[in-house]
Design a protein around this motif. Structure first.
Motif, mmCIF file in Angstrom:
data_model
loop_
_atom_site.group_PDB
_atom_site.id
_atom_site.type_symbol
_atom_site.label_atom_id
_atom_site.label_comp_id
_atom_site.label_asym_id
_atom_site.label_seq_id
_atom_site.Cartn_x
_atom_site.Cartn_y
_atom_site.Cartn_z
ATOM 1 N N VAL B 99 0.846 -1.194 0.000
ATOM 2 C CA VAL B 99 0.000 0.000 0.000
ATOM 3 C C VAL B 99 0.882 1.244 0.000
ATOM 4 O O VAL B 99 0.630 2.215 -0.726
ATOM 5 C CB VAL B 99 -0.949 0.008 1.215
ATOM 6 C CG1 VAL B 99 -1.716 1.317 1.292
ATOM 7 C CG2 VAL B 99 -1.904 -1.172 1.152
ATOM 8 N N ALA B 100 1.943 1.199 0.805
ATOM 9 C CA ALA B 100 2.878 2.327 0.849
ATOM 10 C C ALA B 100 3.483 2.567 -0.536
ATOM 11 O O ALA B 100 3.556 3.707 -1.009
ATOM 12 C CB ALA B 100 3.976 2.058 1.872
ATOM 13 N N GLY B 101 3.895 1.475 -1.182
ATOM 14 C CA GLY B 101 4.496 1.595 -2.509
ATOM 15 C C GLY B 101 3.502 2.146 -3.515
ATOM 16 O O GLY B 101 3.836 3.010 -4.329
ATOM 17 N N PHE B 102 2.269 1.688 -3.417
ATOM 18 C CA PHE B 102 1.223 2.160 -4.316
ATOM 19 C C PHE B 102 0.970 3.657 -4.100
ATOM 20 O O PHE B 102 0.845 4.417 -5.061
ATOM 21 C CB PHE B 102 -0.054 1.350 -4.058
ATOM 22 C CG PHE B 102 -1.176 1.667 -4.989
ATOM 23 C CD1 PHE B 102 -0.962 1.719 -6.366
ATOM 24 C CD2 PHE B 102 -2.447 1.932 -4.507
ATOM 25 C CE1 PHE B 102 -1.992 2.018 -7.241
ATOM 26 C CE2 PHE B 102 -3.487 2.244 -5.379
ATOM 27 C CZ PHE B 102 -3.264 2.284 -6.749
ATOM 28 N N ALA B 103 0.958 4.053 -2.814
ATOM 29 C CA ALA B 103 0.752 5.469 -2.487
ATOM 30 C C ALA B 103 1.877 6.319 -3.059
ATOM 31 O O ALA B 103 1.649 7.399 -3.616
ATOM 32 C CB ALA B 103 0.679 5.652 -0.970
ATOM 33 N N LEU B 104 3.100 5.818 -2.935
ATOM 34 C CA LEU B 104 4.251 6.538 -3.499
ATOM 35 C C LEU B 104 4.105 6.661 -5.014
ATOM 36 O O LEU B 104 4.390 7.710 -5.609
ATOM 37 C CB LEU B 104 5.555 5.807 -3.155
ATOM 38 C CG LEU B 104 6.087 6.013 -1.739
ATOM 39 C CD1 LEU B 104 7.178 4.996 -1.421
ATOM 40 C CD2 LEU B 104 6.623 7.431 -1.568
ATOM 41 N N LEU B 105 3.644 5.585 -5.623
ATOM 42 C CA LEU B 105 3.472 5.578 -7.077
ATOM 43 C C LEU B 105 2.424 6.617 -7.490
ATOM 44 O O LEU B 105 2.602 7.364 -8.455
ATOM 45 C CB LEU B 105 3.030 4.171 -7.512
ATOM 46 C CG LEU B 105 3.153 3.860 -9.004
ATOM 47 C CD1 LEU B 105 4.590 4.036 -9.478
ATOM 48 C CD2 LEU B 105 2.691 2.420 -9.278
ATOM 49 N N LEU B 106 1.330 6.674 -6.728
ATOM 50 C CA LEU B 106 0.284 7.656 -7.023
ATOM 51 C C LEU B 106 0.806 9.076 -6.840
ATOM 52 O O LEU B 106 0.441 9.983 -7.585
ATOM 53 C CB LEU B 106 -0.933 7.430 -6.123
ATOM 54 C CG LEU B 106 -1.777 6.192 -6.431
ATOM 55 C CD1 LEU B 106 -2.945 6.092 -5.461
ATOM 56 C CD2 LEU B 106 -2.285 6.242 -7.876
ATOM 57 N N ALA B 107 1.661 9.253 -5.822
ATOM 58 C CA ALA B 107 2.148 10.608 -5.519
ATOM 59 C C ALA B 107 3.191 11.070 -6.536
ATOM 60 O O ALA B 107 3.202 12.236 -6.939
ATOM 61 C CB ALA B 107 2.730 10.650 -4.118
ATOM 62 N N PHE B 108 4.088 10.170 -6.929
ATOM 63 C CA PHE B 108 5.205 10.590 -7.783
ATOM 64 C C PHE B 108 5.119 10.015 -9.206
ATOM 65 O O PHE B 108 6.027 10.191 -10.004
ATOM 66 C CB PHE B 108 6.539 10.179 -7.149
ATOM 67 C CG PHE B 108 6.811 10.882 -5.846
ATOM 68 C CD1 PHE B 108 7.193 12.216 -5.838
ATOM 69 C CD2 PHE B 108 6.658 10.223 -4.631
ATOM 70 C CE1 PHE B 108 7.429 12.877 -4.643
ATOM 71 C CE2 PHE B 108 6.892 10.877 -3.438
ATOM 72 C CZ PHE B 108 7.281 12.200 -3.425
#
Lengths: 355, 269
Positions: B99-108
């Motif tokens: 989920v953290a990785g996905f959030a990072l992907l969405l952000a950047f």
């Protein structure tokens, strides 16, 4: 000259104090724990700021809330020795003493000689490479003092500097510290709860009770003219406050705790009366003779007086409460013991009155 | 101590040992040591190890750099929204890494505002080595921050007062008194962050992908090797295991180390 006149409120406790302290002199601030002594010292150091009033040292204003002045501790010309010394545990004694010089921007080359000199004067020249944890209590006290004095502060603040020491070390360090403080040219504030230290160190003594200054004066003034029961107790004497009436009954002074027969009451009005504990005699039975003041009550405490214990303080639950001082032989001869009901008497001429 | 009590205690210890120790023992004994040693030169392993060491070191440096001021703030000040900030900082510890990785992907990612701004400069973060570092830092930051914050708050106020009365400005007090006294906690926190970053998998594979030599760190390489060559996976697992044990052990044994450090420092006045 230190001018201090402050009001500080903090969590329900209010401290209000004002006094002047001259350079080259030691002002002892004495009071019971919780009276506000340390608060006062922290205000002078700049570790806390007052809510009202003014603190100035040699004309430089350090704190004046109404004028928006609040100089932080690190910009004040003070030396502070905390009760438990607070030597930095991660630094050697040398590095502790050098800390203030470095922070104050003293030239690198000048630091080492000043540190060495300060350690030598404190009598710990050979302990510079040690960590504070490797020092005895007395050595820590010297190191903390050296750390403060190496800065040549114009105001030296000592918070119970001897309280953390054991009795024997305390006696030793006490005499040394007195000589040291006498030789200093700065204003010294010395906080203690010990009457002995107050009398020994104080050129002037400021007595604090419950956040208020109850009396300020020289050692002699406090000894001769105590103005509160706490001061009297500190100085080891009996104090009463009463009212001298007019006319023929004037020789009987009404106090809150009963009447006292006085030899020379003076003018009508409010007076303080003291009775030297040595003027009071104790009798197991009602005394015969000329003493006009006789009170009955139980012995609450029998305490030998230092240094020899040859004299015994007798705390009495009479009304008014009295403290007498008798010889050890008298205690044995009369068979005095705690809880025993006795008669205490003293002459009318044994009472000293002042206003 | 009663017998029943002792039996219960023994069962708990044995149970925990089975749960934690058995898998570790299984990995460590699967392949004979000589074969393991021979595997250490495997190019895939060497490449992944190099990348893992570089990225986890970079992530730790990033966390220390950004986490230290935050820890100081949390340890010494109270301000509105402090609780919220604390929850935010702890969140990565409990958040599933994917989920953290996905959030990072969405952000950047390419379609995010941040991603588009970076694209203007010709930069793109996802699926780069930088993304690995960011993913590791994101997941591992709480370990350093909580340890450092605790270490800084435990510094006795008396020492700070003493420093202030010795002409030390707040900045100097922080540098010369607070940080040295909190140093053991900071070091322990940094080591935990490093160890966590070294083991990071979920956020990395989601945000940075699995490109050999670019984003394929040791944990990712283990996962890939598992599907092709089990012994290679074992070799890498044993290496990771040894690294983790080494880091944790050095934290446990830290106090005597600090003694040595102190003595070295005491020599110069």
């Amino acid at each position: 000259m230190l001018e201090l006149d402050v009001l500080s409120r903090r969590g329900g406790f209010e401290l209000q104090a004002g006094f002047l302290a001259a350079p080259g002199s030691t002002t002892v601030i004495v009071g019971e724990s919780g009276a506000g002594k340390t608060t006062l010292l922290r205000l002078a150091a700049g570790l806390d700021q007052p809510d009202r009033g003014r603190i100035a040292l040699d004309g430089v204003v350090y704190a004046e809330p109404d004028a928006g002045i609040a100089v932080p501790a690190w910009r004040r010309d003070v030396g502070y020795v905390a009760q438990d010394y607070a030597l930095f545990p991660h630094l050697t004694v040398e590095q502790n003493v050098a800390f203030g010089l470095r922070a104050g921007g003293v030239r690198r080359a000048a630091i080492a000689p000043r540190v060495a000199e300060a350690l030598r004067r404190a009598g710990i020249a050979d302990l510079g490479r040690r960590k504070p944890s490797m020092l005895s209590g007395g050595q820590q006290q010297r190191a903390a003092l050296a750390r403060a004095l190496v800065l040549d502060p114009r105001l030296l603040l000592l918070d119970e500097p001897l309280a953390a020491l054991d009795l024997q070390t305390r006696r030793l360090v006490r005499a040394e510290l007195r000589d040291l403080l006498r030789a200093l040219g700065c204003v010294t504030l010395y906080v203690t709860h010990s009457p002995i230290e107050a009398l020994l160190f104080g050129d002037r003594i400021v007595v604090i009770e419950a956040g208020r200054v109850s009396q300020t004066g020289t050692r002699d003034e406090l000894l001769r003219y105590p103005r509160s029961r706490y001061v009297a107790e500190l100085m080891g004497t009996n104090l009463f406050a009463g009212r001298v009436g007019a006319g023929p009954g004037a020789a009987t002074v009404r106090t809150g705790d009963g009447d006292l027969a006085v030899g020379d009451p003076g003018e009508p009005g409010e007076v303080f009366l003291t009775v030297d504990p040595r003027q009071i005699t104790i009798h197991p039975h009602p005394p015969e003779g000329s003493a006009q003041n006789v009170f009955v009550g139980p012995i609450l405490e029998l305490a030998p007086e230092p240094p020899s214990g040859e004299r015994i303080r007798v705390v009495l639950g009479t009304r008014p409460p009295l403290v007498a001082e008798v010889t050890r032989d008298a205690v044995a001869g009369l068979g005095l013991r705690e809880g025993m009901t006795v008669h205490a008497s003293f002459k009318a001429t044994g009472i000293r009155t002042y206003r | 101590m009663g017998l029943g009590y002792r039996i219960l205690l023994g069962l708990a210890v044995a149970g925990l040992f089975l749960l934690l120790g058995l898998p570790l023992a299984a990995v460590a004994t699967r392949v004979p040591p000589a074969d393991l040693l021979a595997r250490m030169g495997d190019p895939m392993l060497v490449e992944a190890l190099r990348l893992s060491l570089v990225t986890s070191a970079a992530a730790t440096a990033l966390v220390v750099l950004l986490g230290l001021p935050v820890s100081y703030l949390l340890a010494t000040r109270s301000f509105p929204g402090k609780r919220l900030l604390e929850v935010l900082i702890d969140l990565p510890m409990v958040l599933p890494p994917t989920v953290a990785g996905f959030a990072l992907l969405l952000a950047f990612g390419r379609n995010s505002p941040a991603g588009r701004s970076l694209a203007v400069l010709g930069l793109s973060i996802p699926f780069t080595t930088l993304a690995v570092v960011l993913a590791q830092a994101f997941i591992a930051a709480p370990f350093f921050i909580s340890a450092t914050r605790a270490g800084l708050s435990e510094v006795d106020l008396r020492y700070l007062d003493a420093a202030a009365t010795l002409r030390a400005s707040p900045a100097r007090t922080l540098l010369r008194v607070m940080l040295p006294l909190a140093f053991p906690s900071m070091l322990a926190g940094a080591a935990m962050t490093w160890a966590r970053a070294l083991g990071e998998f979920g956020a990395t594979i989601t945000f940075a992908g699995n490109l050999p030599g670019v984003t394929q760190t040791m944990p990712l390489a283990v996962y890939v090797a598992l599907q092709q060559d089990v012994d290679a996976a074992v070799a890498m697992s044993v290496l990771l295991l040894a690294l983790s044990v080494g880091i944790l052990l050095s934290i446990r044994l830290a106090p005597p180390w600090f003694g040595l450090l102190d003595r070295a420092r005491a020599r110069r006045p």
